[in-house]
Write an enzyme that holds these catalytic residues in place. Sequence first.
Site, PDB file in Angstrom:
ATOM      1  CE  LYS A  82      -3.970  -2.042   2.676  1.00  0.00           C
ATOM      2  NZ  LYS A  82      -4.317  -1.996   3.918  1.00  0.00           N
TER       3      LYS A  82
ATOM      4  CB  SER B 233      -8.520   2.629   5.766  1.00  0.00           C
ATOM      5  OG  SER B 233      -8.540   2.118   7.162  1.00  0.00           O
TER       6      SER B 233
ATOM      7  NE  ARG C  81     -12.486  -5.536   7.309  1.00  0.00           N
ATOM      8  CZ  ARG C  81     -11.910  -4.028   6.759  1.00  0.00           C
ATOM      9  NH1 ARG C  81     -12.172  -3.609   6.236  1.00  0.00           N
ATOM     10  NH2 ARG C  81     -11.193  -5.638   5.507  1.00  0.00           N
TER      11      ARG C  81
HETATM   12  O1  PNS Z   1      -4.479  -2.320   7.906  1.00  0.00           O
HETATM   13  P1  PNS Z   1      -3.320  -2.889   7.529  1.00  0.00           P
HETATM   14  O2  PNS Z   1      -2.743  -2.941   5.822  1.00  0.00           O
HETATM   15  O3  PNS Z   1      -3.796  -4.762   6.675  1.00  0.00           O
HETATM   16  O4  PNS Z   1      -1.840  -4.507   8.343  1.00  0.00           O
HETATM   17  C1  PNS Z   1      -1.559  -5.436   7.508  1.00  0.00           C
HETATM   18  C2  PNS Z   1      -0.118  -5.173   7.997  1.00  0.00           C
HETATM   19  C3  PNS Z   1       0.448  -3.936   8.881  1.00  0.00           C
HETATM   20  C4  PNS Z   1      -0.583  -5.964   9.810  1.00  0.00           C
HETATM   21  C5  PNS Z   1       0.953  -5.899   7.969  1.00  0.00           C
HETATM   22  O5  PNS Z   1       1.696  -5.522   6.203  1.00  0.00           O
HETATM   23  C6  PNS Z   1       2.402  -6.479   8.839  1.00  0.00           C
HETATM   24  O6  PNS Z   1       2.490  -7.151   9.339  1.00  0.00           O
HETATM   25  N1  PNS Z   1       3.242  -5.463   8.015  1.00  0.00           N
HETATM   26  C7  PNS Z   1       4.504  -5.693   8.925  1.00  0.00           C
HETATM   27  C8  PNS Z   1       5.336  -6.289   8.601  1.00  0.00           C
HETATM   28  C9  PNS Z   1       5.581  -7.918   8.319  1.00  0.00           C
HETATM   29  O7  PNS Z   1       5.522  -8.313   9.784  1.00  0.00           O
HETATM   30  N2  PNS Z   1       5.139  -8.252   7.436  1.00  0.00           N
HETATM   31  C10 PNS Z   1       5.074  -9.706   7.585  1.00  0.00           C
HETATM   32  C11 PNS Z   1       3.076 -10.363   7.574  1.00  0.00           C
HETATM   33  S1  PNS Z   1       3.122 -11.473   7.699  1.00  0.00           S
END
Ligand code: PNS
Length: 158
Positions: free
Chosen positions: A40, A127, A89
């Site tokens: 994103k 969002s 959700r």
């Molecule tokens: O609100 P979102 O964008 O659905 O959240 C996703 C998020 C930020 C929780 C995920 O992308 C994340 O954990 N990012 C940090 C990097 C990480 O640990 N990535 C591996 C996920 S298995």
Amino acid sequence: MKLIYPGSFDPITYGHLDIIKRAAAFSEKIYIAVMVNSSKVPMFSADERVEMIRQSLVELDNVEVITFNGLLVDLFNLYDIHAIIKGLRAISDFEYEFQMAQMNREMNLKAETLFMMTAPQYGYLSSSLVREIHRFGGNIHEFVPSVVEEAMNKKREE
Ligand code: PNS
């Protein structure tokens, strides 16, 4: 029990706030982690998102907002966390959340994920939809706190 609620929060909505308030009621502490989702491109900087979350949660004293530019599982040892908390959700969220929950546990066996069902009145809220509705001049008042609405209006004017 100490929990971590991770996400992009770009921006925080009443759906997120509902999960935070409900989870705060049964946990010792919740860290809200503003993280990087590499798929994103955010509208708000991490610091702007942290500030909006802080201002939306003034009444909760067991909540702390943090930002981290790394792997979620690495925060487990840093903050002595017991579990990740996530809101679900619809079925459409499940596949993505299931994959992340399994991958996080693969990387760190301590990284358990707990899911809470979204309250029905926020089941349609996201969002990205809030950003789109706002971009085309729609009313977002019932979806986000006023601090977020004002920040979005300001961004649009810039
Ligand atoms: O609100 P979102 O964008 O659905 O959240 C996703 C998020 C930020 C929780 C995920 O992308 C994340 O954990 N990012 C940090 C990097 C990480 O640990 N990535 C591996 C996920 S298995």
